[in-house]
Design a protein around this motif. Structure first.
Motif, PDB file in Angstrom:
ATOM      1  N   SER A 193       1.008  23.376 -35.846  1.00 29.80           N
ATOM      2  CA  SER A 193       1.848  24.511 -35.228  1.00 29.80           C
ATOM      3  C   SER A 193       0.921  24.605 -34.040  1.00 29.80           C
ATOM      4  O   SER A 193       0.226  23.528 -33.578  1.00 29.80           O
ATOM      5  CB  SER A 193       1.302  25.828 -35.790  1.00 29.80           C
ATOM      6  N   THR A 194       1.056  25.719 -33.261  1.00 29.27           N
ATOM      7  CA  THR A 194       0.278  25.677 -31.949  1.00 29.27           C
ATOM      8  C   THR A 194      -1.251  26.134 -32.277  1.00 29.27           C
ATOM      9  O   THR A 194      -2.123  25.775 -31.310  1.00 29.27           O
ATOM     10  CB  THR A 194       0.545  26.911 -31.303  1.00 29.27           C
ATOM     11  N   HIS A 195      -1.618  26.094 -33.480  1.00 28.18           N
ATOM     12  CA  HIS A 195      -2.971  26.713 -33.979  1.00 28.18           C
ATOM     13  C   HIS A 195      -3.545  25.305 -34.945  1.00 28.18           C
ATOM     14  O   HIS A 195      -4.815  25.732 -35.149  1.00 28.18           O
ATOM     15  CB  HIS A 195      -3.207  27.850 -34.277  1.00 28.18           C
ATOM     16  N   ASP A 196      -2.640  24.759 -35.447  1.00 32.34           N
ATOM     17  CA  ASP A 196      -2.977  23.606 -36.485  1.00 32.34           C
ATOM     18  C   ASP A 196      -2.669  22.332 -36.027  1.00 32.34           C
ATOM     19  O   ASP A 196      -1.581  21.983 -35.725  1.00 32.34           O
ATOM     20  CB  ASP A 196      -2.544  24.121 -37.725  1.00 32.34           C
ATOM     21  N   THR A 197      -3.631  21.238 -36.241  1.00 34.56           N
ATOM     22  CA  THR A 197      -3.218  19.849 -36.185  1.00 34.56           C
ATOM     23  C   THR A 197      -4.102  19.076 -37.451  1.00 34.56           C
ATOM     24  O   THR A 197      -4.840  19.805 -37.894  1.00 34.56           O
ATOM     25  CB  THR A 197      -3.867  19.254 -34.955  1.00 34.56           C
ATOM     26  N   ALA A 198      -3.448  18.215 -37.632  1.00 40.79           N
ATOM     27  CA  ALA A 198      -3.926  17.357 -38.877  1.00 40.79           C
ATOM     28  C   ALA A 198      -3.929  15.798 -38.728  1.00 40.79           C
ATOM     29  O   ALA A 198      -3.153  15.236 -37.610  1.00 40.79           O
ATOM     30  CB  ALA A 198      -3.068  17.472 -40.049  1.00 40.79           C
ATOM     31  N   PHE A 199      -4.748  15.008 -39.212  1.00 41.44           N
ATOM     32  CA  PHE A 199      -4.534  13.500 -39.089  1.00 41.44           C
ATOM     33  C   PHE A 199      -4.863  12.945 -40.410  1.00 41.44           C
ATOM     34  O   PHE A 199      -5.514  13.442 -41.363  1.00 41.44           O
ATOM     35  CB  PHE A 199      -5.337  12.796 -38.002  1.00 41.44           C
ATOM     36  N   TYR A 200      -4.275  11.795 -40.724  1.00 41.47           N
ATOM     37  CA  TYR A 200      -4.194  11.013 -42.084  1.00 41.47           C
ATOM     38  C   TYR A 200      -4.667   9.670 -41.862  1.00 41.47           C
ATOM     39  O   TYR A 200      -3.933   8.967 -40.797  1.00 41.47           O
ATOM     40  CB  TYR A 200      -3.022  11.200 -42.719  1.00 41.47           C
ATOM     41  N   ARG A 201      -5.800   8.988 -42.167  1.00 41.63           N
ATOM     42  CA  ARG A 201      -6.193   7.730 -41.808  1.00 41.63           C
ATOM     43  C   ARG A 201      -6.285   6.775 -43.166  1.00 41.63           C
ATOM     44  O   ARG A 201      -6.880   7.294 -43.781  1.00 41.63           O
ATOM     45  CB  ARG A 201      -7.493   7.887 -41.026  1.00 41.63           C
ATOM     46  N   PHE A 202      -6.023   5.711 -43.236  1.00 39.37           N
ATOM     47  CA  PHE A 202      -6.321   4.691 -43.936  1.00 39.37           C
ATOM     48  C   PHE A 202      -6.706   3.418 -43.114  1.00 39.37           C
ATOM     49  O   PHE A 202      -6.345   2.731 -42.681  1.00 39.37           O
ATOM     50  CB  PHE A 202      -5.144   4.386 -44.888  1.00 39.37           C
ATOM     51  N   SER A 203      -7.922   2.601 -43.768  1.00 41.22           N
ATOM     52  CA  SER A 203      -8.616   1.667 -43.186  1.00 41.22           C
ATOM     53  C   SER A 203      -9.162   0.832 -44.266  1.00 41.22           C
ATOM     54  O   SER A 203      -9.499   1.153 -45.522  1.00 41.22           O
ATOM     55  CB  SER A 203      -9.788   1.955 -42.452  1.00 41.22           C
ATOM     56  N   MET A 204      -8.968  -0.633 -44.272  1.00 43.12           N
ATOM     57  CA  MET A 204      -9.421  -1.585 -45.161  1.00 43.12           C
ATOM     58  C   MET A 204      -9.727  -2.837 -44.501  1.00 43.12           C
ATOM     59  O   MET A 204      -9.370  -3.261 -43.475  1.00 43.12           O
ATOM     60  CB  MET A 204      -7.984  -1.946 -46.104  1.00 43.12           C
ATOM     61  N   SER A 205     -10.926  -3.388 -45.063  1.00 38.41           N
ATOM     62  CA  SER A 205     -11.504  -4.763 -44.820  1.00 38.41           C
ATOM     63  C   SER A 205     -11.671  -5.633 -45.775  1.00 38.41           C
ATOM     64  O   SER A 205     -11.914  -5.327 -46.785  1.00 38.41           O
ATOM     65  CB  SER A 205     -12.839  -4.292 -43.947  1.00 38.41           C
ATOM     66  N   ARG A 206     -11.133  -6.996 -45.324  1.00 41.36           N
ATOM     67  CA  ARG A 206     -11.150  -7.975 -46.545  1.00 41.36           C
ATOM     68  C   ARG A 206     -11.915  -9.059 -45.863  1.00 41.36           C
ATOM     69  O   ARG A 206     -11.587  -9.631 -44.949  1.00 41.36           O
ATOM     70  CB  ARG A 206     -10.008  -8.312 -47.169  1.00 41.36           C
ATOM     71  N   SER A 207     -13.355  -9.529 -46.570  1.00 40.19           N
ATOM     72  CA  SER A 207     -13.921 -10.500 -45.845  1.00 40.19           C
ATOM     73  C   SER A 207     -14.215 -11.611 -46.950  1.00 40.19           C
ATOM     74  O   SER A 207     -15.525 -11.489 -47.333  1.00 40.19           O
ATOM     75  CB  SER A 207     -15.067  -9.699 -44.975  1.00 40.19           C
TER      76      SER A 207
END
Length: 400
Positions: A193-207
């Motif tokens: 909305s004009t007052h609300d934001t969100a983010f969703y993140r996924f990270s992975m590392s294989r070594s």
């Protein structure tokens, strides 16, 4: 991982970095330029899913390294492989005490300590019997075949032969170390909305990586950080930001991180101790290789201690931050709850360890003047040893 939001327009990046040995200098111990190959490459892409409402971003970066790993070591000489330690005998340095046969003894001399006798003639109260004499009546410093232990002989022949002549070492190797890394990040940003934001993140590392040991094959000789390693890490986060007013903003964030590391010694899946007839070394999958053998006059032989090493870690995060702008001042209030779980399995000496010093081939009449760790190995007389498969367990911690 560092990520950014997508936008209404599609953007992307593609790159690669290449390096090799052509402009490198030689390592100090090398006699020729050793190979080195590095490739670092990746891509990013970001754009919209719904205009002004929903955006995506993703990236990938790969790393590939292959390079020689210079190692120096001290290994038995050709004569020592056959029980001949005459090179360490110094006939110009008599000890001032005599052996049990009344013959003068010398620095660097070897003795059969199973034949040690009490002697009032020597300050130590004992006298030693050398392994033999030469035609001139001097000690030979050669271990007779009848005194050579079968297992000791098999173990000493696991060492490679000398290949250089240098101060402090007589063997150099350049085994190949390989290292890889695969890093990925995915993110979605949403305007609620004009007052609300969100983010969703996924990270992975294989070594995955292979850090070689100084010696080839069963001999190994590596330390705790040598071997076959797999490091995986995963991270997820959700964040929601609410604009209460132009001067008041609240953000709540939920996160989860998981990391696990597996590191195994070379030959971890082979019963090398059983094949050599080394008694008392337990074998199960993952516990292959040899006990770690250390010497007073040679480099370490066998598999390292504290391997296999298996580690697991979970971290959970719940955090809230409130920001208030009051005139020229900015105030921040917040809190965080972070439970952590850590599981570790690193048996200190799962295959055992043994030490071979000069004590059991030393001069009993003048202790410290003779003996050899390698000679003690050949006669099958370790002066220290142990085996311990106790594993450390689970740890938990809550941070506020």
């Amino acid at each position: 991982a560092v990520t950014r939001s997508g936008s209404n327009d599609l953007h992307g990046v593609l790159y690669e970095f290449v390096r090799n040995q052509k402009m490198d200098a030689m390592n100090r111990y090398d006699t020729s330029l050793q190979p080195y190959h590095q490739n670092q490459f990746g891509a990013t892409i970001g754009g919209r899913i719904l205009r002004n409402k929903l955006f995506f971003f993703g990236d990938y970066e790969g790393l590939r390294i292959s390079q020689s790993q210079p190692n120096t070591a001290l290994v038995p000489t050709a004569a020592q492989f056959n029980g001949d330690f005459s090179a360490q005998l110094n006939l110009a340095a008599p000890t001032g005490v005599k052996d049990c046969n009344g013959v003068p003894t010398y620095s660097g001399e070897l003795f059969d300590t199973t034949l040690t006798q009490a002697s009032a003639a020597n300050p130590s109260g004992y006298c030693g019997v050398p392994f033999g004499y030469g035609v001139n009546g001097n000690p030979s410093n050669v271990i007779p075949a009848a005194k050579v232990d079968r297992l000791g002989q098999a173990l000493i022949h696991l060492f490679p032969s000398p290949n250089v002549i240098a101060a402090g070492y007589n063997y150099i190797s350049n085994p190949k170390m390989t290292e890889s890394n695969n890093q990925e990040d995915y993110r979605v940003d949403q305007v609620l909305s004009t007052h609300d934001t969100a983010f969703y993140r996924f990270s992975m590392s294989r070594s995955p990586s292979i850090i070689p040991s100084p010696f080839p094959g069963v001999a190994d000789g590596g330390g705790f950080f040598a071997g076959i390693q797999q490091l995986n890490a995963y991270s997820a986060a959700i964040s929601e930001t609410h604009v209460i007013s132009p001067t008041k903003v609240n953000e709540i964030r939920l996160g989860y991180n998981r990391q696990y590391t597996d590191r195994y010694q070379e030959n971890y899946n082979q019963n090398e101790s059983g094949a050599l007839g080394f008694p008392g070394v337990p074998y199960i999958s993952g516990n292959g290789g040899l006990p770690q053998l250390t010497f007073s006059d040679a480099s370490t032989l066998g598999s390292p201690t504290y391997l296999p090493a298996i580690e697991r870690q979970n971290t959970y995060v719940l955090a809230n931050t409130f920001t208030w702008i009051a005139g020229s001042q900015t105030w921040k209030f917040g809190g965080e709850i972070r439970p952590e779980e850590f599981t570790m399995s690193e048996p200190p000496s799962a295959r055992g360890n043994m030490g071979f010093g000069p004590q059991f081939t030393d001069n009993a009449g003048d202790p410290g003047s003779g003996g050899s760790g390698l000679a003690t190995l050949l006669t099958g007389q370790p002066d220290s040893g142990g085996i311990n498969s106790i594993e450390t367990g689970d740890y938990g911690r809550h941070t506020y």
